[in-house]
Design a protein around this motif. Structure first.
Motif, PDB file in Angstrom:
ATOM      1  N   PRO A 175       0.819  -1.222   0.000  1.00  0.00           N
ATOM      2  CA  PRO A 175       0.000   0.000   0.000  1.00  0.00           C
ATOM      3  C   PRO A 175       0.849   1.268   0.000  1.00  0.00           C
ATOM      4  CG  PRO A 175      -0.929  -1.615   1.506  1.00  0.00           C
ATOM      5  CD  PRO A 175       0.391  -2.165   1.055  1.00  0.00           C
ATOM      6  N   ASP A 176       1.978   1.236   0.730  1.00  0.00           N
ATOM      7  CA  ASP A 176       2.828   2.421   0.797  1.00  0.00           C
ATOM      8  C   ASP A 176       3.427   2.739  -0.564  1.00  0.00           C
ATOM      9  OD1 ASP A 176       4.391   4.483   2.323  1.00  0.00           O
ATOM     10  OD2 ASP A 176       6.064   3.256   1.618  1.00  0.00           O
ATOM     11  N   TRP A 181       3.446   6.204  -5.576  1.00  0.00           N
ATOM     12  CA  TRP A 181       3.493   6.296  -7.020  1.00  0.00           C
ATOM     13  C   TRP A 181       2.094   6.414  -7.624  1.00  0.00           C
ATOM     14  CZ3 TRP A 181       7.930   7.563  -9.035  1.00  0.00           C
ATOM     15  CH2 TRP A 181       9.096   7.258  -8.317  1.00  0.00           C
ATOM     16  N   ALA A 182       1.173   6.968  -6.849  1.00  0.00           N
ATOM     17  CA  ALA A 182      -0.167   7.232  -7.373  1.00  0.00           C
ATOM     18  C   ALA A 182      -0.113   8.421  -8.323  1.00  0.00           C
ATOM     19  CB  ALA A 182      -1.139   7.504  -6.231  1.00  0.00           C
ATOM     20  N   LYS A 183      -0.928   8.344  -9.342  1.00  0.00           N
ATOM     21  CA  LYS A 183      -1.004   9.432 -10.327  1.00  0.00           C
ATOM     22  C   LYS A 183      -2.470   9.683 -10.617  1.00  0.00           C
ATOM     23  CE  LYS A 183       0.809  10.794 -14.856  1.00  0.00           C
ATOM     24  NZ  LYS A 183       1.595  10.334 -16.046  1.00  0.00           N
ATOM     25  N   GLY A 237       9.444  -3.124  -5.137  1.00  0.00           N
ATOM     26  CA  GLY A 237       8.791  -2.736  -6.376  1.00  0.00           C
ATOM     27  C   GLY A 237       7.493  -3.509  -6.509  1.00  0.00           C
ATOM     28  N   TRP A 238       6.749  -3.241  -7.584  1.00  0.00           N
ATOM     29  CA  TRP A 238       5.538  -4.005  -7.825  1.00  0.00           C
ATOM     30  C   TRP A 238       5.874  -5.194  -8.710  1.00  0.00           C
ATOM     31  CZ3 TRP A 238       3.289  -5.172 -12.541  1.00  0.00           C
ATOM     32  CH2 TRP A 238       3.773  -4.478 -13.662  1.00  0.00           C
ATOM     33  N   THR A 256      -1.669  -4.616  -2.134  1.00  0.00           N
ATOM     34  CA  THR A 256      -2.862  -4.080  -2.784  1.00  0.00           C
ATOM     35  C   THR A 256      -2.772  -4.353  -4.269  1.00  0.00           C
ATOM     36  OG1 THR A 256      -4.235  -2.104  -3.065  1.00  0.00           O
ATOM     37  CG2 THR A 256      -1.859  -1.783  -3.169  1.00  0.00           C
ATOM     38  N   ARG A 257      -3.903  -4.583  -4.887  1.00  0.00           N
ATOM     39  CA  ARG A 257      -3.941  -4.887  -6.310  1.00  0.00           C
ATOM     40  C   ARG A 257      -3.885  -3.589  -7.106  1.00  0.00           C
ATOM     41  NH1 ARG A 257      -8.410  -8.882  -9.143  1.00  0.00           N
ATOM     42  NH2 ARG A 257      -7.643  -8.717 -11.317  1.00  0.00           N
ATOM     43  N   LEU A 258      -3.062  -3.568  -8.137  1.00  0.00           N
ATOM     44  CA  LEU A 258      -2.894  -2.388  -8.966  1.00  0.00           C
ATOM     45  C   LEU A 258      -3.712  -2.512 -10.255  1.00  0.00           C
ATOM     46  CD1 LEU A 258       0.999  -2.028  -8.715  1.00  0.00           C
ATOM     47  CD2 LEU A 258      -0.712  -0.800  -7.361  1.00  0.00           C
ATOM     48  N   GLY A 259      -4.057  -1.376 -10.821  1.00  0.00           N
ATOM     49  CA  GLY A 259      -4.684  -1.375 -12.141  1.00  0.00           C
ATOM     50  C   GLY A 259      -6.109  -1.858 -12.186  1.00  0.00           C
TER      51      GLY A 259
END
Length: 296
Positions: A175-176, A181-183, A237-238, A256-259
């Motif tokens: 989550p951190d 790197w949220a946009k 990294g992811w 957390t799941r991305l995308g």
């Protein structure tokens, strides 16, 4: 042309042990005797059969004879086992070497059940080659394995193929890391660090391509399935992780799941020698049973 059994045995020993010297120790002969057998075999077929590197590997022609040698050894072992009676007979037949290729993520998840099954047989030894699912069929072509978990649906010559199921990968991060790197409402895919298994691993690239990322983000390389997940959990990294390997990481909030709905589905197939052999049938049945989890 008649190939002598001791020549084929030398070829198998060199490939399994990696060097002529180690092959000589395995067969209880001198390295010179091993070299003479291979030179005579190459002269007989008129082609180079081995690339003299460390470890030694077969040429295309050598792969053909290697597969022949392994198949002959398997059928001979099964015949002797069938003729054996009682404990003494079974011991005399020895153990059968089952060489199989499997990708690291399958080994870390569903394929472990295959090993549990093999452990109950007692008359085999297992030789696993850990290889990317997109490249494992090569080991079938070179005769190094009798079966392979692969993503290639096209059967290698002399082999049969069946669909096992699908490995689903989810792009995840801590989550951190995701917050950093949220946009907007999404993710800055072009800049967020990524973890990659090795140079053959293109799963992360598929996710990036879906988000039209053309450059290369900062990339960490961790060539271990468990180590890869540990790196993602640590926030290095992811990465695209097998859903079956995540456990309760998503529910517990460790990852957390991305995308949103992003995922990569990799179809898996089992390719093995098209040979009337109890050993091939047995390992195929074990793989088929273990892969049932891929359908859930």
């Amino acid at each position: 042309m008649q190939v002598r059994p001791e020549q084929l045995a030398a070829l198998v020993a060199i490939v399994d042990e990696g060097t002529f010297e180690a092959a000589a120790r395995r067969l209880s002969v001198t390295p010179s005797a091993i070299s003479q057998r291979i030179r005579a075999l190459e002269a007989q077929v008129g082609q180079v059969l081995l690339v003299r590197t460390t470890p030694s590997r077969t040429t295309d022609a050598g792969g053909v004879l290697l597969r022949l040698a392994r198949q002959q050894q398997m059928l001979e072992h099964e015949a002797l086992t069938e003729l054996s009676t009682g404990e003494a007979g079974e011991a005399g037949a020895g153990t059968m070497d089952l060489a199989v290729a499997v990708n690291a993520d399958s080994l870390a998840t569903w394929f472990a059940q295959v090993l549990n099954t093999c452990a109950s047989w007692g008359d085999v030894t297992v030789r696993l080659h850990v290889e990317d699912e997109g490249h494992s069929a090569t080991l079938l072509r070179t005769g190094e394995v009798l079966g392979a978990v692969t993503s290639d649906p096209v059967a290698v010559q002399g082999c049969s193929v069946e669909r096992l199921g699908t490995m689903r990968y989810l792009p995840v991060a801590t989550p951190d890391l995701a917050r950093r790197w949220a946009k907007g409402r999404g993710t800055d895919w072009a800049r967020m660090p990524v973890v990659r298994f090795n140079t053959k691993d293109d799963l992360q690239h598929q996710v990036l391509a879906a988000h039209e990322v053309t450059g290369t983000p900062p990339t960490h390389v961790v060539p271990s399935s468990h180590g890869f997940l540990a790196a993602v959990r640590a926030g290095l990294g992811w990465g695209a992780v097998p859903a079956a390997q995540l456990g309760d990481d998503l529910e517990a909030g460790r990852l957390t799941r991305l995308g949103g709905g992003d995922r990569v589905d990799v179809p898996l197939y089992w390719q093995c020698w098209r040979l009337r052999s109890r050993s091939v049938e047995r390992i195929t049945e074990a793989v088929r049973a273990a892969a049932a989890s891929l359908h859930r």
